[in-house]
Design a protein around this motif. Sequence first.
Motif, PDB file in Angstrom:
ATOM      1  N   GLN A 277       0.833  -1.195   0.000  1.00 47.56           N
ATOM      2  CA  GLN A 277       0.000   0.000   0.000  1.00 47.56           C
ATOM      3  C   GLN A 277       0.870   1.247   0.000  1.00 47.56           C
TER       4      GLN A 277
ATOM      5  N   TYR B  77      -1.240   2.475 -15.571  1.00 49.34           N
ATOM      6  CA  TYR B  77      -2.533   2.667 -16.207  1.00 49.34           C
ATOM      7  C   TYR B  77      -2.486   3.600 -17.404  1.00 49.34           C
TER       8      TYR B  77
ATOM      9  N   ASP C 246      -3.995  -5.397  -9.700  1.00 52.76           N
ATOM     10  CA  ASP C 246      -4.607  -4.590  -8.642  1.00 52.76           C
ATOM     11  C   ASP C 246      -5.842  -5.280  -8.073  1.00 52.76           C
TER      12      ASP C 246
ATOM     13  N   ASP D 213      -2.226  -4.798 -15.474  1.00 53.61           N
ATOM     14  CA  ASP D 213      -2.213  -3.885 -14.337  1.00 53.61           C
ATOM     15  C   ASP D 213      -3.526  -3.935 -13.563  1.00 53.61           C
TER      16      ASP D 213
ATOM     17  N   ASN E 171       2.068   1.932  -3.400  1.00 51.73           N
ATOM     18  CA  ASN E 171       1.068   2.591  -4.229  1.00 51.73           C
ATOM     19  C   ASN E 171       1.096   4.100  -4.024  1.00 51.73           C
TER      20      ASN E 171
ATOM     21  N   ARG F 114      -9.936   2.797  -6.401  1.00 57.18           N
ATOM     22  CA  ARG F 114      -8.909   3.366  -5.528  1.00 57.18           C
ATOM     23  C   ARG F 114      -9.522   4.023  -4.293  1.00 57.18           C
TER      24      ARG F 114
ATOM     25  N   LYS G  57       3.654  -5.457  -9.544  1.00 61.50           N
ATOM     26  CA  LYS G  57       2.915  -5.856  -8.341  1.00 61.50           C
ATOM     27  C   LYS G  57       2.720  -7.365  -8.298  1.00 61.50           C
TER      28      LYS G  57
ATOM     29  N   PHE H 124     -12.683  -3.021  -9.718  1.00 64.50           N
ATOM     30  CA  PHE H 124     -11.638  -3.495 -10.629  1.00 64.50           C
ATOM     31  C   PHE H 124     -12.186  -4.566 -11.573  1.00 64.50           C
TER      32      PHE H 124
ATOM     33  N   ASP I 173      -4.617  -7.856  -5.731  1.00 68.16           N
ATOM     34  CA  ASP I 173      -4.134  -7.201  -4.507  1.00 68.16           C
ATOM     35  C   ASP I 173      -5.297  -6.900  -3.570  1.00 68.16           C
TER      36      ASP I 173
END
Length: 223
Positions: free
Chosen positions: A11, A46, A136, A132, A14, A105, A169, A120, A139
């Motif tokens: 985190q 992104y 995410d 990507d 990020n 996000r 990631k 997502f 994650d």
Amino acid sequence: TEPKRTHERMQAANDRFTRVVQSLASAIAVVSDDDARQIFFMNTPYVRLFGGTADACRRILGVLEAQKKTSGGHSAAEMSRIIDQLKDRLEKNPMDPEGWFMLARTTASVNRFDESVEAFRRLSEIVPNNADIIADMADMMAAANGKVITPDVEKLLNKALSIDPDQWKALALLAIHAWDKEQYARAAELWEHLLLVVPPEFPDIEQIRANINEAKRLGGVND
């Protein structure tokens, strides 16, 4: 030093990613589109989602800055209202990738991980086979499961790498997972790949090197 990279460190990465993007913003004005792609290739995953051009870089910065403003200094009630407004926006325009990205996000920033996963997932439907987005989503799935990389999370991370072998990631999380399973040689291999992917100024680069050395020692790997 314990070489495991916790979810909290991811985190934090990020957050650092956002700062790196912002620090490079001034470069966009003086480079061509091709130069902008190269500059942001490592720092804005992104950018390809929004077109892969200098204008796409600016749009990414706008989305990240808007998300930062929405999540900073707001009460729980205010954040809930902001999230509801994003959902209303997406109900009217469900094919808006920027909206889903921002919702994913923002919900993650207030630990509403299940909602982030769903955002997502919707983004992935609009932009399929994007490494990507998939990384995410994995994650956030891990975060929703108490920071545990479940078989479903592992499957998504491997899918991300099958699309983009350099997805940072996915490499980092799978390295952690390999370490947890005492697959030290595999963990070292993934961290070594990660070293080739992250930029030289990446804040955790020395920690990655330390992880590699410890994993090789435990795995009996000789250079």
